[in-house]
Design a protein around this motif. Structure first.
Motif, PDB file in Angstrom:
ATOM      1  N   HIS A 130     -61.992 125.849 -48.425  1.00  0.00           N
ATOM      2  CA  HIS A 130     -61.395 125.349 -49.655  1.00  0.00           C
ATOM      3  C   HIS A 130     -62.219 124.151 -50.120  1.00  0.00           C
ATOM      4  O   HIS A 130     -62.714 123.374 -49.299  1.00  0.00           O
ATOM      5  CB  HIS A 130     -59.944 124.938 -49.385  1.00  0.00           C
ATOM      6  N   TYR A 145     -53.981 108.924 -55.345  1.00  0.00           N
ATOM      7  CA  TYR A 145     -52.839 108.561 -54.502  1.00  0.00           C
ATOM      8  C   TYR A 145     -52.258 107.218 -54.963  1.00  0.00           C
ATOM      9  O   TYR A 145     -51.043 107.061 -55.088  1.00  0.00           O
ATOM     10  CB  TYR A 145     -53.242 108.441 -53.027  1.00  0.00           C
ATOM     11  N   LYS A 156     -50.483 107.548 -58.382  1.00  0.00           N
ATOM     12  CA  LYS A 156     -49.191 108.233 -58.244  1.00  0.00           C
ATOM     13  C   LYS A 156     -48.135 107.268 -57.718  1.00  0.00           C
ATOM     14  O   LYS A 156     -47.014 107.223 -58.207  1.00  0.00           O
ATOM     15  CB  LYS A 156     -49.324 109.436 -57.314  1.00  0.00           C
ATOM     16  N   VAL A 193     -45.260 121.259 -50.420  1.00  0.00           N
ATOM     17  CA  VAL A 193     -46.311 120.620 -51.210  1.00  0.00           C
ATOM     18  C   VAL A 193     -47.098 121.744 -51.869  1.00  0.00           C
ATOM     19  O   VAL A 193     -47.533 122.675 -51.192  1.00  0.00           O
ATOM     20  CB  VAL A 193     -47.245 119.752 -50.336  1.00  0.00           C
ATOM     21  N   CYS A 194     -47.248 121.662 -53.166  1.00  0.00           N
ATOM     22  CA  CYS A 194     -47.986 122.687 -53.919  1.00  0.00           C
ATOM     23  C   CYS A 194     -47.410 124.076 -53.662  1.00  0.00           C
ATOM     24  O   CYS A 194     -48.147 125.059 -53.543  1.00  0.00           O
ATOM     25  CB  CYS A 194     -49.468 122.647 -53.592  1.00  0.00           C
ATOM     26  N   GLY A 195     -46.101 124.144 -53.513  1.00  0.00           N
ATOM     27  CA  GLY A 195     -45.438 125.431 -53.335  1.00  0.00           C
ATOM     28  C   GLY A 195     -45.542 126.033 -51.945  1.00  0.00           C
ATOM     29  O   GLY A 195     -45.143 127.165 -51.729  1.00  0.00           O
ATOM     30  N   VAL A 196     -46.075 125.264 -50.991  1.00  0.00           N
ATOM     31  CA  VAL A 196     -46.257 125.769 -49.632  1.00  0.00           C
ATOM     32  C   VAL A 196     -45.550 124.828 -48.658  1.00  0.00           C
ATOM     33  O   VAL A 196     -45.685 123.608 -48.760  1.00  0.00           O
ATOM     34  CB  VAL A 196     -47.762 125.847 -49.279  1.00  0.00           C
ATOM     35  N   ARG A 207     -52.243 118.250 -46.314  1.00  0.00           N
ATOM     36  CA  ARG A 207     -50.923 118.426 -46.931  1.00  0.00           C
ATOM     37  C   ARG A 207     -49.891 117.468 -46.351  1.00  0.00           C
ATOM     38  O   ARG A 207     -48.971 117.055 -47.051  1.00  0.00           O
ATOM     39  CB  ARG A 207     -50.454 119.878 -46.815  1.00  0.00           C
ATOM     40  N   ASP A 240     -50.466 114.468 -48.395  1.00  0.00           N
ATOM     41  CA  ASP A 240     -49.906 114.706 -49.736  1.00  0.00           C
ATOM     42  C   ASP A 240     -48.389 114.546 -49.728  1.00  0.00           C
ATOM     43  O   ASP A 240     -47.814 113.929 -50.627  1.00  0.00           O
ATOM     44  CB  ASP A 240     -50.256 116.108 -50.238  1.00  0.00           C
ATOM     45  N   LYS A 241     -47.744 115.097 -48.720  1.00  0.00           N
ATOM     46  CA  LYS A 241     -46.285 115.042 -48.625  1.00  0.00           C
ATOM     47  C   LYS A 241     -45.815 113.600 -48.458  1.00  0.00           C
ATOM     48  O   LYS A 241     -44.829 113.177 -49.082  1.00  0.00           O
ATOM     49  CB  LYS A 241     -45.798 115.921 -47.458  1.00  0.00           C
ATOM     50  N   ASP A 282     -46.085 111.889 -51.748  1.00  0.00           N
ATOM     51  CA  ASP A 282     -44.977 112.371 -52.592  1.00  0.00           C
ATOM     52  C   ASP A 282     -43.679 111.646 -52.249  1.00  0.00           C
ATOM     53  O   ASP A 282     -42.934 111.236 -53.141  1.00  0.00           O
ATOM     54  CB  ASP A 282     -44.755 113.882 -52.419  1.00  0.00           C
TER      55      ASP A 282
END
Length: 117
Positions: A4, A18, A21, A78-81, A95, A98-99, A102
């Protein structure tokens, strides 16, 4: 299978996102740094050094001095996953971060974000 593109993206290029946000929701850069240090074991000095360079996400997590064992308690989407269902280790670490960001932006208390016992 190709990696990725986030793996080769420099951590320093995403870090300001980050911060932005968190700050949009009344949180601080210091809180973002605290989360990153808690998750990875980097010192503030080490983190600042990384932010001056072009360390990519894959290297950032691979070279983390002490990944937080309690990160396995991070659950959610996160991001739908669901982060707990991500099998690829580096993507799961990304992730997790990211979480946590968030949760900070949503106003969660730092003790809860850092999974304090």
């Amino acid at each position: 299978m190709a990696k990725h593109r986030i793996y080769t993206t420099s951590f320093s290029s995403v870090y300001p996102l980050y911060i932005a946000k968190a700050e949009r929701k009344g949180r601080t850069k210091q809180e973002v740094d605290q989360i990153i240090r808690w998750l990875t074991g980097y010192s503030q000095v080490d983190l600042e050094g990384i932010l001056m360079g072009v360390t990519d996400f894959e290297t950032f997590f691979a070279e983390a001095p002490a990944m937080q064992p309690a990160r396995a308690n991070i659950k959610g989407v996160v991001c739908g996953v669901r982060v707990e269902n991500i099998e690829e280790p580096t993507m799961r670490e990304i992730r997790y971060l990211d979480k946590l960001i968030d949760e900070l932006a949503k106003g969660k208390a730092m003790e809860k974000i850092l999974r304090a016992p």
